[in-house]
Design an enzyme around this catalytic site. Structure first.
Site, PDB file in Angstrom:
ATOM      1  N   PRO A   2       0.950  -1.839  -0.377  1.00  0.00           N
ATOM      2  CA  PRO A   2      -0.205   0.219   0.079  1.00  0.00           C
ATOM      3  C   PRO A   2       0.683   0.756   0.099  1.00  0.00           C
ATOM      4  O   PRO A   2       1.265   1.340   0.816  1.00  0.00           O
ATOM      5  CB  PRO A   2      -0.726   0.037   1.682  1.00  0.00           C
ATOM      6  CG  PRO A   2      -0.899  -1.332   1.826  1.00  0.00           C
ATOM      7  CD  PRO A   2       0.756  -2.330   1.271  1.00  0.00           C
ATOM      8  N   GLU A   3       0.343   1.968  -1.291  1.00  0.00           N
ATOM      9  CA  GLU A   3       1.335   3.553  -1.168  1.00  0.00           C
ATOM     10  C   GLU A   3       0.146   3.782  -0.997  1.00  0.00           C
ATOM     11  O   GLU A   3      -0.719   4.158  -0.763  1.00  0.00           O
ATOM     12  CB  GLU A   3       2.471   3.651  -2.604  1.00  0.00           C
ATOM     13  CG  GLU A   3       2.901   2.436  -2.314  1.00  0.00           C
ATOM     14  CD  GLU A   3       3.577   2.882  -4.463  1.00  0.00           C
ATOM     15  OE1 GLU A   3       4.071   3.249  -4.264  1.00  0.00           O
ATOM     16  OE2 GLU A   3       3.911   1.311  -3.936  1.00  0.00           O
ATOM     17  N   HIS A  92      -4.496 -13.695  10.383  1.00  0.00           N
ATOM     18  CA  HIS A  92      -3.699 -12.119  10.643  1.00  0.00           C
ATOM     19  C   HIS A  92      -4.027 -11.044  10.840  1.00  0.00           C
ATOM     20  O   HIS A  92      -3.937  -9.938  10.303  1.00  0.00           O
ATOM     21  CB  HIS A  92      -2.510 -12.799   8.860  1.00  0.00           C
ATOM     22  CG  HIS A  92      -1.797 -13.249   8.821  1.00  0.00           C
ATOM     23  ND1 HIS A  92      -1.347 -13.764   9.898  1.00  0.00           N
ATOM     24  CD2 HIS A  92      -2.054 -15.123   8.325  1.00  0.00           C
ATOM     25  CE1 HIS A  92      -0.692 -15.089   9.194  1.00  0.00           C
ATOM     26  NE2 HIS A  92      -1.048 -15.103   8.457  1.00  0.00           N
ATOM     27  N   ARG A 114       2.451 -10.272   6.755  1.00  0.00           N
ATOM     28  CA  ARG A 114       3.583 -10.295   6.983  1.00  0.00           C
ATOM     29  C   ARG A 114       4.473  -9.148   8.055  1.00  0.00           C
ATOM     30  O   ARG A 114       5.154  -9.404   8.693  1.00  0.00           O
ATOM     31  CB  ARG A 114       4.360  -9.843   5.773  1.00  0.00           C
ATOM     32  CG  ARG A 114       4.851 -10.841   4.719  1.00  0.00           C
ATOM     33  CD  ARG A 114       4.915 -10.196   3.548  1.00  0.00           C
ATOM     34  NE  ARG A 114       3.380 -10.383   2.531  1.00  0.00           N
ATOM     35  CZ  ARG A 114       3.866 -10.586   1.036  1.00  0.00           C
ATOM     36  NH1 ARG A 114       5.105 -10.532   0.510  1.00  0.00           N
ATOM     37  NH2 ARG A 114       2.611 -11.610   0.877  1.00  0.00           N
ATOM     38  N   ARG A 154      21.473  15.051  -3.936  1.00  0.00           N
ATOM     39  CA  ARG A 154      21.455  13.764  -4.770  1.00  0.00           C
ATOM     40  C   ARG A 154      22.161  13.449  -5.069  1.00  0.00           C
ATOM     41  O   ARG A 154      22.002  13.608  -6.078  1.00  0.00           O
ATOM     42  CB  ARG A 154      19.856  13.569  -4.365  1.00  0.00           C
ATOM     43  CG  ARG A 154      19.279  13.648  -3.406  1.00  0.00           C
ATOM     44  CD  ARG A 154      19.529  12.524  -2.212  1.00  0.00           C
ATOM     45  NE  ARG A 154      18.137  12.262  -1.525  1.00  0.00           N
ATOM     46  CZ  ARG A 154      17.735  11.183  -0.519  1.00  0.00           C
ATOM     47  NH1 ARG A 154      18.088   9.960  -1.300  1.00  0.00           N
ATOM     48  NH2 ARG A 154      16.656  11.809  -0.305  1.00  0.00           N
TER      49      ARG A 154
END
Length: 273
Positions: A2-3, A92, A114, A154
């Site tokens: 999920p973003e 879960h 997870r 960067r």
DNA sequence: CTTTCGTCCTGACTGC
DNA sequence: TGCAGTCAGGACGAAA
């Protein structure tokens, strides 16, 4: 995975289920996910009134009465489901909230096989994990100028930089690849070389891909679903992610993949420079 | 300071 | 059919 678009999809679905209602009962399955959960989490949630739901990057923020906020992160395998009858608790299912205060109750279930996800409670103005986060890509503070400024130092690849939540919030591996395709920029290009026109194109591509993905209900890979059980259809509109060996939809060139900082990147060698 | 790498976790998939 | 090995990835923390 999920973003931002998937978390926003979850938030939108949870608004009618949670906002303005109260938690009649709470079940918490185990004391730890990615990190330890707050002590007595279930007891501390029981009876609480829920206020506005917000999102910051990939984090979901649930306001509670008493000036406290519940922070939730879905990790990479987390999902939230809304049930209208009392559900059986699965292996879960780490948190189940019974929502009262409407004509009929509903149950909000947080599932995360997870266990990379996390839940926390905080009362401070800002949670430590949100303190250094970059601007919201769909907000007013995000622009080509802020992107250029934050990329100036960067020297590593732009793809890796986009995954750094301090640069811009909410982008993960899928949308980093898709945004770079939309901007026509190679994932290998060094961050500081993204200036002027390239920065304009990248900022626009980020906003565009995230907006379109939210409209489609996010991207469903493997078993990820929306709270109502629907899948996210943006997976059908992916240009490069997961398409290595297939043809570029724009020019027909074979999509390639490479590994950068341990993450897979997908790109069109012809469209992206 | 930036950058890379290891770590956590389990289910799906691959290959013998 | 069975089982070992590999991969997926968000974000931290250590190390370079």
């Amino acid at each position: 995975m999920p973003e931002l678009p998937e978390v926003e999809t979850v938030r939108l679905a949870l608004v009618p289920a949670m906002e303005g209602r109260w938690i009649g009962a709470a079940h918490v399955g185990r004391p730890d996910l990615r990190w330890p959960l707050p002590d007595n989490l279930a007891a501390r949630l029981t009876g609480r009134m829920v206020g506005p739901l917000a999102r910051r990057g990939k984090f979901l923020l649930v306001s509670l009465d008493g000036d406290e906020t519940m922070l939730m992160h879905l990790g990479m395998s987390g999902s939230v489901r809304i049930h209208h009858q009392r559900p059986a608790i699965g292996k879960h299912d780490h948190m189940v909230l019974e929502m009262q205060g409407a004509a009929s109750p509903c149950w909000v279930v947080f599932n995360d096989p997870r266990r990379f996800g996390w839940i926390d409670l905080f009362s401070e103005d800002i949670h430590p994990m949100l303190a250094d986060m970059g601007p919201e890509p769909l907000g007013n503070e995000f622009s080509a100028a802020t992107l250029t400024a934050r990329l100036a130092a960067r020297r590593g690849p732009i793809k890796t930089a986009l995954l750094d939540q301090r640069l811009v919030a909410g982008i993960g591996n899928i949308y980093a690849c898709e945004a770079l395709f939309g901007a026509g920029i190679s994932p290998r290009r060094r961050g500081y070389t993204i200036r002027r026109q390239r920065a304009d194109r990248l900022a626009a591509a980020i906003r565009d891909v995230l907006t379109r993905a939210i409209e489609d209900g996010g991207t469903s890979l493997r078993d990820h679903v929306q709270p109502g059980g629907e899948i996210g259809y943006f997976v059908q509109r992916l240009s490069v992610y997961g398409r290595a060996g297939e043809s570029c939809r724009a020019c027909g060139t074979t999509i390639r993949s490479l590994v950068q900082s341990g993450r897979s990147s997908f790109y069109c060698p012809d469209c992206q420079r």
